[in-house]
Design a protein around this motif. Structure first.
Motif, mmCIF file in Angstrom:
data_model
loop_
_atom_site.group_PDB
_atom_site.id
_atom_site.type_symbol
_atom_site.label_atom_id
_atom_site.label_comp_id
_atom_site.label_asym_id
_atom_site.label_seq_id
_atom_site.Cartn_x
_atom_site.Cartn_y
_atom_site.Cartn_z
ATOM 1 N N CYS A 11 16.368 43.859 27.799
ATOM 2 C CA CYS A 11 15.038 43.825 27.200
ATOM 3 C C CYS A 11 14.132 44.839 27.916
ATOM 4 O O CYS A 11 14.059 44.865 29.148
ATOM 5 C CB CYS A 11 14.460 42.418 27.329
ATOM 6 N N ASP A 12 13.441 45.662 27.155
ATOM 7 C CA ASP A 12 12.574 46.686 27.742
ATOM 8 C C ASP A 12 11.461 46.093 28.598
ATOM 9 O O ASP A 12 11.133 46.637 29.657
ATOM 10 C CB ASP A 12 11.968 47.572 26.658
ATOM 11 N N LYS A 13 10.867 44.993 28.150
ATOM 12 C CA LYS A 13 9.801 44.349 28.934
ATOM 13 C C LYS A 13 10.349 43.784 30.247
ATOM 14 O O LYS A 13 9.690 43.845 31.280
ATOM 15 C CB LYS A 13 9.122 43.233 28.127
ATOM 16 N N VAL A 14 11.553 43.249 30.203
ATOM 17 C CA VAL A 14 12.178 42.736 31.425
ATOM 18 C C VAL A 14 12.499 43.898 32.362
ATOM 19 O O VAL A 14 12.273 43.803 33.571
ATOM 20 C CB VAL A 14 13.435 41.901 31.099
ATOM 21 N N LYS A 15 12.989 44.991 31.820
ATOM 22 C CA LYS A 15 13.254 46.175 32.656
ATOM 23 C C LYS A 15 11.979 46.657 33.331
ATOM 24 O O LYS A 15 11.984 46.989 34.522
ATOM 25 C CB LYS A 15 13.850 47.297 31.801
ATOM 26 N N ALA A 16 10.870 46.685 32.592
ATOM 27 C CA ALA A 16 9.588 47.111 33.166
ATOM 28 C C ALA A 16 9.146 46.148 34.261
ATOM 29 O O ALA A 16 8.655 46.568 35.320
ATOM 30 C CB ALA A 16 8.528 47.210 32.077
ATOM 31 N N ALA A 17 9.324 44.862 34.032
ATOM 32 C CA ALA A 17 8.949 43.856 35.024
ATOM 33 C C ALA A 17 9.801 43.996 36.284
ATOM 34 O O ALA A 17 9.274 43.927 37.402
ATOM 35 C CB ALA A 17 9.099 42.455 34.439
ATOM 36 N N ARG A 18 11.087 44.213 36.117
ATOM 37 C CA ARG A 18 11.972 44.380 37.271
ATOM 38 C C ARG A 18 11.595 45.619 38.074
ATOM 39 O O ARG A 18 11.542 45.585 39.307
ATOM 40 C CB ARG A 18 13.442 44.451 36.822
ATOM 41 N N ARG A 19 11.300 46.702 37.365
ATOM 42 C CA ARG A 19 10.877 47.944 38.023
ATOM 43 C C ARG A 19 9.573 47.700 38.795
ATOM 44 O O ARG A 19 9.434 48.120 39.947
ATOM 45 C CB ARG A 19 10.708 49.041 36.963
ATOM 46 N N PHE A 20 8.631 47.007 38.172
ATOM 47 C CA PHE A 20 7.352 46.667 38.789
ATOM 48 C C PHE A 20 7.580 45.891 40.089
ATOM 49 O O PHE A 20 7.004 46.217 41.135
ATOM 50 C CB PHE A 20 6.517 45.853 37.804
#
Length: 115
Positions: A11-20
């Motif tokens: 999931c793109d939002k999960v990827k962004a959250a993990r990166r954050f």
């Protein structure tokens, strides 16, 4: 304190959250619904934190692929839990749990305030 991030790995939002979280050195455990599953007890914890309506990702492909009777049958916490347990990809994501604090969806400003 280690946080728990709930979602689906691709999931793109999960990827962004993990990166954050990674960029800020926040320790977390990732709970992937597809690999680790999701049960009614965990969903009840989510409902306690957010209510049932915010948990249902009505914009997602999984929700749209459900038959109308199933979608229309989600009218309260119990029915939402039953459908989401059977269709974990229909859970809004990501969800972050850190101690007694919860966040749903990825919003960098809100997550920054979590500390």
């Amino acid at each position: 304190m280690t946080a728990t991030l709930y979602g689906i790995a691709n999931c793109d939002k999960v990827k962004a959250a993990r990166r954050f979280l990674d960029e800020r050195g926040v320790g977390y455990v990732f709970h992937d619904y597809r690999k680790a599953g999701v049960d009614a007890d965990l969903l009840r914890r989510f409902v306690d934190a957010f209510g049932w309506e915010p948990l249902v990702n009505t914009r997602g492909t999984t929700w749209r692929k459900l038959d109308a009777a199933t979608r229309d049958g989600v009218t309260d916490a119990a029915s939402a839990i039953a459908v989401l347990e059977a269709n974990p990809s229909a859970i809004k994501r990501p969800i972050l749990e850190k101690g007694d604090q919860w966040l749903i969806g990825f919003d960098a400003k809100a997550w920054e305030a979590l500390g």
